[in-house]
Design an enzyme around this catalytic site. Sequence first.
Site, PDB file in Angstrom:
ATOM      1  N   ASN A 106      13.456  67.954  17.653  1.00 48.22           N
ATOM      2  CA  ASN A 106      13.756  68.667  19.343  1.00 48.22           C
ATOM      3  C   ASN A 106      13.583  69.998  19.083  1.00 48.22           C
ATOM      4  OD1 ASN A 106      16.062  67.766  17.262  1.00 48.22           O
ATOM      5  ND2 ASN A 106      17.144  68.724  18.483  1.00 48.22           N
ATOM      6  N   GLN A 134      12.605  62.817  21.473  1.00 48.36           N
ATOM      7  CA  GLN A 134      11.707  63.796  21.929  1.00 48.36           C
ATOM      8  C   GLN A 134      10.282  63.184  22.364  1.00 48.36           C
ATOM      9  OE1 GLN A 134      12.012  67.104  22.749  1.00 48.36           O
ATOM     10  NE2 GLN A 134      14.216  66.761  22.456  1.00 48.36           N
ATOM     11  N   GLY A 155      17.063  58.601  28.371  1.00 45.35           N
ATOM     12  CA  GLY A 155      16.737  58.995  29.680  1.00 45.35           C
ATOM     13  C   GLY A 155      16.300  60.547  30.119  1.00 45.35           C
ATOM     14  N   THR A 192      30.284  47.352  31.380  1.00 41.00           N
ATOM     15  CA  THR A 192      29.231  47.228  32.402  1.00 41.00           C
ATOM     16  C   THR A 192      28.100  48.449  32.292  1.00 41.00           C
ATOM     17  OG1 THR A 192      31.035  46.184  33.601  1.00 41.00           O
ATOM     18  CG2 THR A 192      29.174  47.011  34.849  1.00 41.00           C
ATOM     19  N   CYS A 279      19.989  71.186  23.470  1.00 38.29           N
ATOM     20  CA  CYS A 279      21.092  70.658  23.866  1.00 38.29           C
ATOM     21  C   CYS A 279      22.452  71.073  23.454  1.00 38.29           C
ATOM     22  CB  CYS A 279      21.033  69.039  23.607  1.00 38.29           C
ATOM     23  SG  CYS A 279      20.089  68.664  22.236  1.00 38.29           S
TER      24      CYS A 279
END
Length: 344
Positions: A106, A134, A155, A192, A279
């Site tokens: 990354n 990546q 995502g 969920t 990040c």
Amino acid sequence: VLRDARLQIARLLEVEALELIFTSGGSEANNLALKGVCDGRELKRNQVVVSAVEHPSVLKTAEALRTRGYQIDRVRVDREGRLDLDHLDSLLSDRTALVSIMLANNETGHIFPVNDAARLAHEAGALLHCDAVQGLGKIDVRPRELGADLLTISGHKFYALKGCGVLYARKGVQLTSLIHGGGQERGRRAGTENALAIAGLGEMAANAGRIAGQAERLKALRDSMEAAITGSIAGAHVTGPAAPRLPNTSSLVIPDVDGETLLMNLDVRGYAVSTGAACSSGNPEPSPVLLAMGLSRAEAQSSLRLSLGWETSKEDIDAFVTSLREVVGRLRGFKHGLGHAYGV
Ligand SMILES: Cc1ncc(COP(=O)(O)O)c(C=O)c1O
């Protein structure tokens, strides 16, 4: 919605839909891969091997397993960004439970030989996990081709929403759930599912060809950007330019300037760059990835990590290089007490 998205992602990865587990992102998928394989196993196989430059969600999970009695070993990466396969081979034995090697780094964009690592892991009777976060959308990501028993995607590295990811777990791989509760994801991840984010990920998977179609253009743009920077800023050089790399990522050392100061100056001009992982920007410590590659602290502290996206144009790059040259000139001028010579 979940079924359609699962099918779309399965089609892209060329795996079966039921081999996919939806998670809250790449970090959770990496945690599930490592802890899920190790928890509940007899400790006869009590070693986990990871590359020295994995994302923190792999490295720190491995460290957490150490406190549960696992031996953790890190495979070396050289200054050029190449994974030392001989070192990996020397670490493996009939005690190895799992090997985790990322598809692409990354910070530097270096691509690792996951296939070779998988062959070695399997010869030792271990499983292979690949953090492919990546790689998705930039290079081929097919778990079966890579020889991965487990593989992580996220995502938001694929133009979908943040807060959703997938762990591929090959049929037959035993996983203990991290989150206990309802029987969602075939009992492998309770809770969920985030249907909206998952629908977006499915949609992007169905359109993956459009993203992949940008790779050649981005590589040419990235290469021209690197040439412009190294050709006009004294001492600037790319970290490991010769090893295989993602088409859109660039890690550069710009000596004589502090990376964080450079970052802030570029931020003011509207450029979102990073000194290490995108990040974890805001962390003033030099990048552990660059240190693990053998760069000095000074080099790591003068590093800049740049990435291009599908909207990045040649004009953006030209304007960025001009800004970078100005900022570096000014900062170096300050450092050498020559501020006035640079018109500041
Ligand atoms: C290689 C790699 N693995 C894992 C992650 C974590 O993914 P997420 O942010 O979806 O938790 C990231 C960055 O976000 C990454 O770059």
